[in-house]
Scaffold this motif. Structure first.
Motif, short mmCIF file in Angstrom:
data_model
loop_
_atom_site.label_atom_id
_atom_site.label_comp_id
_atom_site.label_asym_id
_atom_site.label_seq_id
_atom_site.Cartn_x
_atom_site.Cartn_y
_atom_site.Cartn_z
N THR A 127 -6.33 -1.67 2.63
CA THR A 127 -4.92 -2.15 2.40
C THR A 127 -4.03 -2.28 3.41
O THR A 127 -3.35 -2.99 3.76
N PHE A 128 -4.01 -1.03 4.12
CA PHE A 128 -3.14 -0.72 5.21
C PHE A 128 -3.98 -1.02 6.69
O PHE A 128 -3.41 -0.39 7.59
N ALA A 129 -4.92 -1.81 6.65
CA ALA A 129 -5.57 -2.26 8.03
C ALA A 129 -4.36 -2.80 9.10
O ALA A 129 -4.57 -2.59 10.05
N PRO A 130 -3.68 -3.69 8.50
CA PRO A 130 -2.66 -4.23 9.43
C PRO A 130 -1.70 -3.10 10.20
O PRO A 130 -1.35 -3.13 11.26
N MET A 131 -1.43 -2.20 9.70
CA MET A 131 -0.70 -0.95 10.08
C MET A 131 -1.36 -0.36 11.43
O MET A 131 -0.70 0.30 12.15
N GLU A 132 -2.78 -0.35 11.20
CA GLU A 132 -3.43 0.39 12.50
C GLU A 132 -3.27 -0.52 13.80
O GLU A 132 -3.72 -0.10 14.84
N ARG A 133 -2.75 -1.69 13.54
CA ARG A 133 -2.63 -2.58 14.80
C ARG A 133 -1.38 -2.11 15.57
O ARG A 133 -1.38 -2.55 16.83
N ARG A 134 -0.24 -1.23 15.05
CA ARG A 134 0.92 -0.71 15.58
C ARG A 134 0.40 0.03 16.85
O ARG A 134 -0.55 0.96 16.96
N LEU A 135 1.18 0.05 17.91
CA LEU A 135 1.04 0.67 19.05
C LEU A 135 1.19 2.27 18.81
O LEU A 135 0.28 3.17 19.20
N ASP A 136 2.12 2.81 18.24
CA ASP A 136 2.28 4.21 17.92
C ASP A 136 1.22 4.84 17.05
O ASP A 136 0.72 5.93 17.19
N ILE A 137 0.78 4.11 16.07
CA ILE A 137 -0.31 4.73 15.18
C ILE A 137 -1.57 4.63 16.14
O ILE A 137 -2.34 5.56 15.83
N ALA A 138 -1.75 3.59 16.90
CA ALA A 138 -3.05 3.42 17.47
C ALA A 138 -2.85 4.75 18.83
O ALA A 138 -4.04 5.31 18.83
N VAL A 139 -1.94 5.00 19.11
CA VAL A 139 -1.93 6.10 20.18
C VAL A 139 -2.21 7.64 19.36
O VAL A 139 -2.84 8.42 19.98
N PHE A 140 -1.66 7.44 18.13
CA PHE A 140 -1.80 8.69 17.27
C PHE A 140 -3.47 8.85 16.94
O PHE A 140 -3.98 9.88 17.04
N ARG A 141 -3.98 7.67 16.65
CA ARG A 141 -5.41 7.62 16.30
C ARG A 141 -6.52 8.01 17.21
O ARG A 141 -7.44 8.47 17.19
N ALA A 142 -5.87 7.76 18.67
CA ALA A 142 -6.60 7.85 19.83
C ALA A 142 -6.28 9.42 20.17
O ALA A 142 -7.16 9.85 21.47
N MET A 390 -6.20 21.72 15.24
CA MET A 390 -6.35 20.69 15.60
C MET A 390 -7.51 20.07 15.48
O MET A 390 -7.83 18.70 15.22
N SER A 391 -8.83 20.91 15.31
CA SER A 391 -9.99 20.57 15.03
C SER A 391 -10.24 19.68 13.65
O SER A 391 -11.06 18.54 13.62
N PRO A 392 -9.43 19.93 12.74
CA PRO A 392 -9.70 19.10 11.37
C PRO A 392 -9.29 17.38 11.62
O PRO A 392 -9.70 16.66 10.75
N PHE A 393 -8.37 17.27 12.59
CA PHE A 393 -7.91 16.06 12.60
C PHE A 393 -8.65 15.43 13.85
O PHE A 393 -8.13 14.44 14.39
N ALA A 394 -9.57 15.96 14.75
CA ALA A 394 -10.27 15.58 15.90
C ALA A 394 -11.15 14.48 15.52
O ALA A 394 -12.52 14.72 15.30
N PHE A 395 -10.93 13.42 15.16
CA PHE A 395 -11.93 12.21 15.01
C PHE A 395 -11.18 11.03 15.71
O PHE A 395 -10.02 10.77 15.66
N ILE A 396 -11.95 9.90 15.95
CA ILE A 396 -11.29 8.72 16.39
C ILE A 396 -12.31 7.44 15.86
O ILE A 396 -13.57 7.58 15.78
N PRO A 397 -11.38 6.65 15.16
CA PRO A 397 -12.07 5.44 14.49
C PRO A 397 -12.82 4.60 15.45
O PRO A 397 -12.65 4.47 16.81
#
Length: 444
Positions: A127-142, A390-397
């Motif tokens: 549902t929220f796939a378009p939100m993943e294109r935002r630059l700030d969220i991509a920086v957080f996901r990386a 930090m380790s529980p959140f250490a994943f990259i899509p």
């Protein structure tokens, strides 16, 4: 009105953050009732959709205004089908159409008591796939920032580049093939252990109690002090009256004695020169010692400028200079020979295997100091260590290709749904996402 806490524990909302309270709320969310629990039986369908929308919007881009997200929302949910090339080369698909749609290759077994569910593709999680294109969220996901709000701050401050150009707009939508890069110092600050501020100290409960007792004692003694204050004020008025009677032309005011700071300044200059000579000439000095000497030179120069002021006190300048010299220990070279003699005596007692192990450990320690040195000028704690929790959140899509060495990532493609999983990370289950999707499907 008091603002609500970002990471609350009474009414928890899950966030895109590495905060320890957020981690606890994510763990606790498994036990709390959601829109599909027992407490939701008395809720209408509209109430379930409303609650699911609020839960998901608190996690997926809570800093984005709702009207902007409604414009971004798309009812087209991307997905892919797993296709085996060997099977497609051997068959043409007619065997799937035979047998009333069940297929000839898998004959039905009518004697089974339990029929396992087929693995479904979780489209509703997209549902929220378009939100993943935002630059700030991509920086957080990386994993270049510890939260989406911090990633937004990095973009606004000009620390993020897209395709080699500074992108100050956190709402920029990435296209497949775009490369974004973050300033390494910002990444080290976001993902490292924060430096402790000596000016911010927590007041313990004991000190609070002591202050309360002191204030109570002061209140008791105020009555006795009033008489003394009145007498002192009377004496001050007499003295002021006597001063007014005196002639200002005949009164000699004591002039402040100007201190001679030239010897102190000469001493600071000599120490700075000595530190520079050690950095340039002494090749045996390690990287950590060189950095400490450079830090000493910067501090000494600021102290030298303060010593030239007319209000400078030689005692204060000398005390601070003595403290700086004791921390750096410029006279270390005098005791170097005695230390080497004692160390040679200890090394001679080691066996061959122990000596090789010692050499290996010394090489590893020197390499660690060179790659991860101590630098007090950095805004984060050095030597660098990863942030706590930090380790529980250490994943990259999978739709990102990240290079941590240069703090850069490539947005490969849009996230898609596959058989059994979706590529949009979310802490909520399929039912909650389905209700939120149906909420945004309604025509306004």
């Amino acid at each position: 009105m008091k603002p609500r806490r970002y990471h609350g524990l009474k009414r928890p909302k899950l966030r895109q953050s590495w905060n320890k309270y957020n981690l606890y709320n994510i763990w606790r969310q498994q036990r709390l009732p959601d829109v599909s629990g027992r407490k939701a039986e008395n809720m209408t369908f509209f109430q379930k959709k409303w609650r699911a929308k609020g839960m998901l919007r608190a996690y997926h881009g809570e800093h984005v205004v709702e009207r902007k997200w409604v414009r971004m929302f798309s009812r087209r949910l991307l997905g892919v089908t797993e296709m085996e090339t060997k099977y497609m080369a051997a068959y043409d698909g007619s065997e799937k159409a035979a047998g009333r749609g069940t297929g000839k290759d898998v004959p039905p077994n009518w004697n089974k008591d339990f029929i396992a569910k087929r693995i479904m593709t979780p489209y509703m999680q997209m549902t929220f796939a378009p939100m993943e294109r935002r630059l700030d969220i991509a920086v957080f996901r990386a994993m270049f920032a510890s939260s989406t709000r911090q990633a937004r701050q990095f973009c606004v401050h000009g620390a993020v580049k897209v395709n080699g150009k500074v992108m100050p707009h956190p709402a920029y939508r990435l296209n497949p093939g775009d490369m974004f890069q973050v300033n390494p110092d910002f990444v080290m600050y976001a993902t490292g252990v924060p430096k402790l501020d000596p000016n911010k100290r927590k007041i313990s409960k004991k000190s609070k109690g002591f202050k309360r007792e002191a204030s109570a004692g002061d209140a008791e003694t105020t009555g006795g002090r009033e008489e003394a204050v009145a007498a002192a004020s009377a004496e001050d008025s007499d003295v002021k009256a006597a001063d007014v009677i005196q002639d200002p032309d005949t009164t000699d005011a004591p002039e402040p004695v100007k201190e001679d700071m030239k010897p102190t300044q000469k001493q600071i200059q000599d120490l700075i020169k000595q530190a520079k000579e050690i950095i340039d000439d002494d090749q045996s000095a390690g990287a950590k010692r060189r950095q400490m000497l450079r830090y000493f030179i910067r501090k000494a120069r600021s102290l030298l400028s303060r010593a030239g002021r007319p209000s400078a006190s030689p005692t204060q300048v000398l005390d601070e200079l003595t403290k700086m010299v004791s921390e750096v220990d410029l006279a270390r070279d005098n005791t170097k020979s005695s230390a080497t003699e004692s160390s040679q005596g200890l090394i001679s007692d080691l066996s061959k295997d122990e000596f090789e192990e010692l050499e290996h450990r010394i090489a590893l320690h020197a390499r660690e100091e060179e790659e991860n040195p101590y630098d007090p000028s950095k805004p984060y704690k050095t030597p660098w260590q990863p942030r706590h929790y930090m380790s529980p959140f250490a994943f990259i899509p999978k739709y990102l290709e990240v290079n941590q060495n240069i703090c850069a990532a490539v947005y490969l493609r849009h996230p898609v749904a596959r058989l059994g999983r979706a590529e949009v990370p979310t802490p909520y289950n399929y039912d909650v996402s389905q209700l939120a999707y149906t909420w945004y499907l309604r025509r306004r």
